[in-house]
Design an enzyme around this catalytic site. Structure first.
Site: not given
Ligand code: ZN
Ligand code: ZN
Ligand code: ZN
Ligand code: ZN
Ligand code: ZN
Ligand code: ZN
Length: 510
Positions: A138, A157, A163, A264, A269, A309, A341
């Site tokens: 190995c 391999h 291992c 949203h 986004c 509120c 506002c």
């Molecule tokens: Zn390999």
């Molecule tokens: Zn206001």
């Molecule tokens: Zn979005």
């Molecule tokens: Zn080994």
């Protein structure tokens, strides 16, 4: 194969799983859960989607692999790697598979071509083995081990079981890798398939983690799937066609399919993403804004906000000032057409820009929009309390000879209030990035109208409702929420129209 070695997603269903002796089809037998119960099909605004459970996701993944396998006929485990390479786009994979050079396709996806004659040929060119002996060294731990105690991939391999197990465990647990673990040999980029992993890994914790990683990358890579972002939900939304649309999970969470944030509309986004990053970078500022206490603008007593509120009345008996929580101006003119506002005064800011530094003006502008955005978000949180209050009122009304159906309008009113607050919240993100033009002025007027109507509905549900006669309530509340809904629709339609006609200009460098 022992049934315990199979890739099970649901422990209880272990015994009922289909047995199959063909190891090549590992993915089919091992990753396929029970034929799933009918999925939850949903639709909002003509947008079709399904809500999937964890089991159902595996089912979808296996179906996808099977579909491709029915055509290309290569081992399922290689199909999975190929599909992952193409972000689970079946059509793209098929196209490449039949149009192009298959060898380069396989090497690009880091798998050994299943058509390669005697893949272990390569092994004989390596120095550490001899065809005549049944043992070899190995290359990781340098112990000489019988071939029967070694394992390897198609690349040839081979390493000892221990291992391999250590290597895979470290990749899975420490590095969180699933689909992209490559061969343990230095410089070899061939990917480890799921059959090999599940054969070698015996530890249940590691196996479970690996299964999660595989499903997760299936969902993350797939344009038509998205995890529900609600904490601990675990459902996946599957859409027919990718689009920026709201989806509602079975857990009750509604979000944008395209970006995963709360729905949203009207802001896009990309702008929302920028905004969220900005708020995170300036968390000190936004936390300060989000605080629930302010000073009364008249007597300077500390006022705490305990509802959604924004019409505040000072609790100091000698003052009793009526003011707006957001701008701290007097409440009374908020309904008049001249009072703004919601509008940031760009002209005032321009004047100030001549005398002050630019950064300070930008901060002022940001504070203006952040304040309003955070304020609607805060109010939205308070509306949960309102649902409770309204529920009591509904019970009271039912005791006064109104039927269950007749009192539902109150719940609808709070629903409308919440959706208006949510829309308003995101209008301030939209407005922050917007440049002034004729359309933006109309937008701000729409925003003001919606805001005013929403505050009226809020005030009505939070305060007036307790003092009104039961019979008078229904019509008034219904009129108010219908008006709010219509204003919300006007605002959103106008913004969408602007997107279609490309009439929105954006501010640079924010
Ligand atoms: Zn390999
Ligand atoms: Zn206001
Ligand atoms: Zn979005
Ligand atoms: Zn080994
Ligand atoms: Zn959910
Ligand atoms: Zn006061």
């Amino acid at each position: 194969m022992d049934s315990e070695d199979e890739m099970n997603y649901d422990e209880e269903e272990e015994d009922s799983q289909e047995e199959d002796s063909n190891d090549e089809d590992f993915v089919d037998i091992a990753m396929e859960p029970e034929p799933s119960t009918a999925s939850d099909s949903r639709e909002t605004e003509d947008f079709q989607y399904e809500v999937l459970t964890a089991d159902k996701i595996v089912h979808v993944m296996v179906e996808c692999i099977k579909e491709v396998n029915a055509v290309v006929q290569i081992p399922a485990t290689i199909t999975r790697i190929l599909l992952n390479h193409f972000r689970w786009d079946k059509e793209k994979l098929m196209e490449r598979y039949y149009d192009g050079d298959q060898d380069s396709l396989f090497s690009e996806a880091h798998v050994v071509s299943p058509y390669r004659k005697d893949p272990r040929q390569k092994r004989s060119t390596r120095g550490s083995t001899s065809a005549s002996t049944s043992e070899s060294m190995c290359e990781i731990c340098c112990l000489v081990i019988p071939h029967t105690d070694m394992a390897g991939l198609e690349c040839g391999h081979k390493f000892c079981f221990q291992c391999w197990t250590d290597y895979l465990t470290s990749k899975i647990i420490n590095e969180g890798m699933g689909q992209t673990i490559s061969c343990a040999a230095y410089g070899c980029d061939i990917l480890v398939d799921d059959v090999t992993v599940m054969d070698l890994i015996k530890d249940a914790k590691v196996r479970l983690k690996y299964q999660h990683l595989i499903t997760n990358s299936f969902v993350e890579c797939n344009r038509l799937l998205r995890w529900c972002p609600a904490p601990d939900c675990g459902h996946v939304i599957k859409v027919k066609h990718y689009d920026v649309k709201p989806v509602r999970c079975t857990c009750g969470h509604t979000f944008c399919f395209a970006c995963g944030e709360n729905w949203h509309d009207p802001v896009k986004c990309i702008w929302l993403k920028r905004w969220i990053k900005k708020c995170d970078d300036d968390s000190e500022t936004s936390n300060w804004i989000a605080a629930n206490t302010k000073e009364c603008p008249k007597c300077h007593v500390i006022i705490e906000k305990d509802g959604g509120c924004n019409h505040m009345v000072c609790k100091n008996q000698n003052c009793k000032a009526d003011f707006c929580w957001v701008c701290l101006g007097p409440w009374e003119p908020h309904g008049s057409s001249w009072y703004n506002c919601n509008k940031f005064d760009e002209d005032e800011a321009k004047k100030a820009r001549d005398s002050q530094e630019k950064s300070r003006c930008q901060l002022q502008r940001y504070l203006f929009y952040c304040n309003r955005y955070m304020n609607h978000m805060q109010s939205l949180k308070f509306e949960n309390k309102l649902y409770q209050a309204v529920k009591l009122k509904m019970e009271e009304m039912q005791q006064h000879s109104m039927s269950w159906i007749e009192v539902q309008f109150l719940k609808v009113a709070v629903d409308v209030l919440c959706s208006c607050r949510q829309t308003l919240m995101y209008t301030y993100v939209f407005a922050f990035y917007l440049s002034k033009n004729n359309q933006s002025i109309i937008f701000e007027d729409n925003q003001k109208d919606l805001e005013h109507a929403t505050e009226q509905l809020s005030e009505y549900l939070e305060r007036d409702i307790t003092s009104e006669l039961l019979v008078d309530i229904k019509q008034k509340v219904q009129d108010k929420y219908r008006y709010c809904e219509s204003r919300r629709k006007v605002l959103l339609d106008h913004v969408h129209e602007g997107y279609e006609r490309d009439t929105w200009d954006y501010q640079d460098g924010l």
